[in-house]
Scaffold this active site. Structure first.
Site, short mmCIF file in Angstrom:
data_model
loop_
_atom_site.label_atom_id
_atom_site.label_comp_id
_atom_site.label_asym_id
_atom_site.label_seq_id
_atom_site.Cartn_x
_atom_site.Cartn_y
_atom_site.Cartn_z
N GLY A 1 0.79 -1.23 0.00
CA GLY A 1 0.00 0.00 0.00
C GLY A 1 0.82 1.28 0.00
O GLY A 1 1.84 1.41 -0.69
N ILE A 2 0.36 2.24 0.80
CA ILE A 2 0.97 3.58 0.81
C ILE A 2 2.41 3.53 1.32
O ILE A 2 3.29 4.21 0.78
CB ILE A 2 0.11 4.54 1.67
N TYR B 1 -5.36 -1.24 9.29
CA TYR B 1 -6.34 -0.72 8.33
C TYR B 1 -6.84 -1.89 7.48
O TYR B 1 -7.98 -2.30 7.63
CB TYR B 1 -5.72 0.40 7.49
N LYS C 1 -6.69 8.12 14.53
CA LYS C 1 -6.12 9.03 13.52
C LYS C 1 -6.23 10.48 13.99
O LYS C 1 -5.41 11.32 13.61
CB LYS C 1 -6.80 8.81 12.17
N ASP D 1 7.29 -5.06 15.09
CA ASP D 1 5.91 -4.82 15.54
C ASP D 1 5.93 -3.48 16.27
O ASP D 1 6.45 -3.37 17.38
CB ASP D 1 5.45 -5.95 16.48
N ASN E 1 3.94 5.13 9.19
CA ASN E 1 2.84 4.84 8.26
C ASN E 1 1.99 3.64 8.70
O ASN E 1 0.80 3.58 8.40
CB ASN E 1 3.43 4.58 6.87
N PRO F 1 -4.00 11.60 4.52
CA PRO F 1 -4.46 11.21 3.18
C PRO F 1 -5.98 11.10 3.13
O PRO F 1 -6.63 10.74 4.10
CB PRO F 1 -3.85 9.81 2.98
N TYR G 1 -10.77 3.41 14.53
CA TYR G 1 -9.80 3.90 13.53
C TYR G 1 -9.75 5.43 13.54
O TYR G 1 -8.68 6.04 13.63
CB TYR G 1 -10.19 3.36 12.16
N1 NAD Z 1 -5.67 3.80 2.02
C1 NAD Z 1 -6.36 4.85 2.45
O1 NAD Z 1 -7.40 5.25 1.89
C2 NAD Z 1 -5.85 5.64 3.63
C3 NAD Z 1 -6.42 6.89 3.89
C4 NAD Z 1 -5.97 7.62 4.97
C5 NAD Z 1 -4.94 7.13 5.76
N2 NAD Z 1 -4.43 5.90 5.49
C6 NAD Z 1 -3.34 5.42 6.35
O2 NAD Z 1 -2.20 5.18 5.57
C7 NAD Z 1 -1.46 4.08 6.11
C8 NAD Z 1 -1.30 2.99 5.07
O3 NAD Z 1 -2.56 2.68 4.49
P1 NAD Z 1 -2.73 1.42 3.51
O4 NAD Z 1 -3.98 1.61 2.76
O5 NAD Z 1 -1.45 1.17 2.79
O6 NAD Z 1 -2.98 0.30 4.65
P2 NAD Z 1 -2.51 -1.25 4.77
O7 NAD Z 1 -3.33 -1.81 5.87
O8 NAD Z 1 -2.56 -1.90 3.43
O9 NAD Z 1 -0.98 -1.14 5.18
C9 NAD Z 1 -0.57 -1.07 6.52
C10 NAD Z 1 0.71 -1.84 6.68
O10 NAD Z 1 1.09 -1.76 8.06
C11 NAD Z 1 1.48 -3.05 8.51
N3 NAD Z 1 1.28 -3.16 9.95
C12 NAD Z 1 0.10 -3.34 10.62
N4 NAD Z 1 0.32 -3.44 11.93
C13 NAD Z 1 1.67 -3.32 12.11
C14 NAD Z 1 2.51 -3.36 13.26
N5 NAD Z 1 2.02 -3.58 14.50
N6 NAD Z 1 3.84 -3.17 13.10
C15 NAD Z 1 4.37 -2.98 11.84
N7 NAD Z 1 3.62 -2.98 10.73
C16 NAD Z 1 2.28 -3.14 10.86
C17 NAD Z 1 0.59 -4.01 7.73
O11 NAD Z 1 1.10 -5.33 7.70
C18 NAD Z 1 0.56 -3.34 6.36
O12 NAD Z 1 1.63 -3.75 5.55
C19 NAD Z 1 -2.22 3.66 7.35
O13 NAD Z 1 -1.72 4.38 8.46
C20 NAD Z 1 -3.63 4.10 7.05
O14 NAD Z 1 -4.37 4.29 8.22
C21 NAD Z 1 -4.85 5.15 4.45
#
Ligand code: NAD
Length: 259
Positions: free
Chosen positions: A16-17, A92, A168, A61, A88, A194, A164
């Site tokens: 992801g992001i 989610y 945030k 973690d 990041n 975002p 959530y």
């Molecule tokens: N996608 C969206 O629309 C969006 C919008 C606003 C904010 N965000 C934020 O952006 C960030 C990334 O979003 P995304 O869509 O890529 O989400 P995602 O859930 O696909 O990615 C999150 C990553 O964090 C890792 N993770 C989870 N718990 C963890 C831990 N305890 N230690 C280490 N790693 C851990 C997961 O394995 C995953 O690879 C998040 O903080 C999310 O809240 C996303």
């Protein structure tokens, strides 16, 4: 190359992001540590990123204090410095929005909010010694959405935990307190908020039926791709932002517009 020679930790960069931040930082000349809890996601990100530059995986973690400290120590050992931390990672993709128990609320806080604090605390001693550092937190437009989407059933059953969104909103406050206390050591702390970004997590979590309404709630009538967020992260990490701290930048096609 705006980040040449810098070393960065990007938490949750397994997909992801976070993976997009890692790719952009590598393209800008930084060395990147993928700090990820899921080994499969970390391995697959590594194979996609390694042709772009110097990238390592550090199994982490962020909700575990010892693990966060181990991550910082290992990155400092392998790269010789920690210049940038991108907080990041969050629950989610893996969140359970149906679980309104207090126990689960605490779990979400432990990862999404306290995890960011633990990682900041783990890297801060290294950044203080260097007399410089950049911490970039990740909030969400969900922090500003105080009305939950209509369910079609308005009868009161139980109060949602808003887990959530609460975390945030907390990340925004954490950004300002960290900025206030770390500024005197040459460390800036900023936050990206975002909007709805079309990652695998969004495709899983946000019902298809709501996407049209969510898009209509943006001034530009758009959702984002992960790459749309990376310029904001590079800005906060670059010399251009050396005196910018405690700020939240909404990259959301005009959804929240706070401030
Ligand atoms: N996608 C969206 O629309 C969006 C919008 C606003 C904010 N965000 C934020 O952006 C960030 C990334 O979003 P995304 O869509 O890529 O989400 P995602 O859930 O696909 O990615 C999150 C990553 O964090 C890792 N993770 C989870 N718990 C963890 C831990 N305890 N230690 C280490 N790693 C851990 C997961 O394995 C995953 O690879 C998040 O903080 C999310 O809240 C996303």
């Amino acid at each position: 190359m705006r980040l040449k020679g810098r070393s960065a930790i990007v938490t949750g960069a397994g997909q992801g992001i976070g993976k997009a931040y890692a790719a952009r930082f590598l393209a800008e000349g930084a060395r990147v540590a993928v700090a990820e809890v899921d080994p499969g996601r970390a391995a697959s990100a590594l194979s996609e990123l390694e042709h772009l530059g110097e990238v390592i995986v550090v199994a982490t973690d962020i909700s575990d204090e010892a693990s966060a400290k181990r991550c910082a120590a290992e990155v400092n050992e392998r790269f010789g410095s920690i210049d940038i931390l991108v907080n990041n990672a969050a629950l989610y993709y893996d969140i359970d929005n149906q679980d309104n128990s207090f126990e689960y609320l605490q779990r979400v806080f432990n990862v999404n909010l306290h995890g960011a604090w633990l990682m900041a605390s783990a890297v801060a001693p290294f950044m203080v010694n260097q007399g410089a550092g950049r911490i970039i937190n990740q909030s969400s437009s969900a922090a500003y959405m105080y009305l939950t989407p209509p369910t079609g059933n308005e009868e009161f059953r139980e109060l949602s935990s808003f887990s959530y969104s609460q975390t945030k909103w907390g990340v925004i406050g954490l950004t300002k307190f960290l900025a206030g206390s770390l500024g005197k050591y040459g460390i800036t702390v900023n936050c990206i908020s975002p909007g709805v970004t079309m990652t695998e997590a969004t495709k899983k979590i946000v019902p298809e039926s709501l996407m049209g309404m969510i898009t209509f709630m943006t001034a530009m009538r758009k959702t984002l791709q992960p790459e749309d967020l990376t310029g904001a992260a590079v800005f906060f990490a670059s010399d251009d932002a050396r005196l910018v701290t405690g700020q939240v930048l909404c990259v959301d096609a005009g959804m929240a517009m706070p401030g």
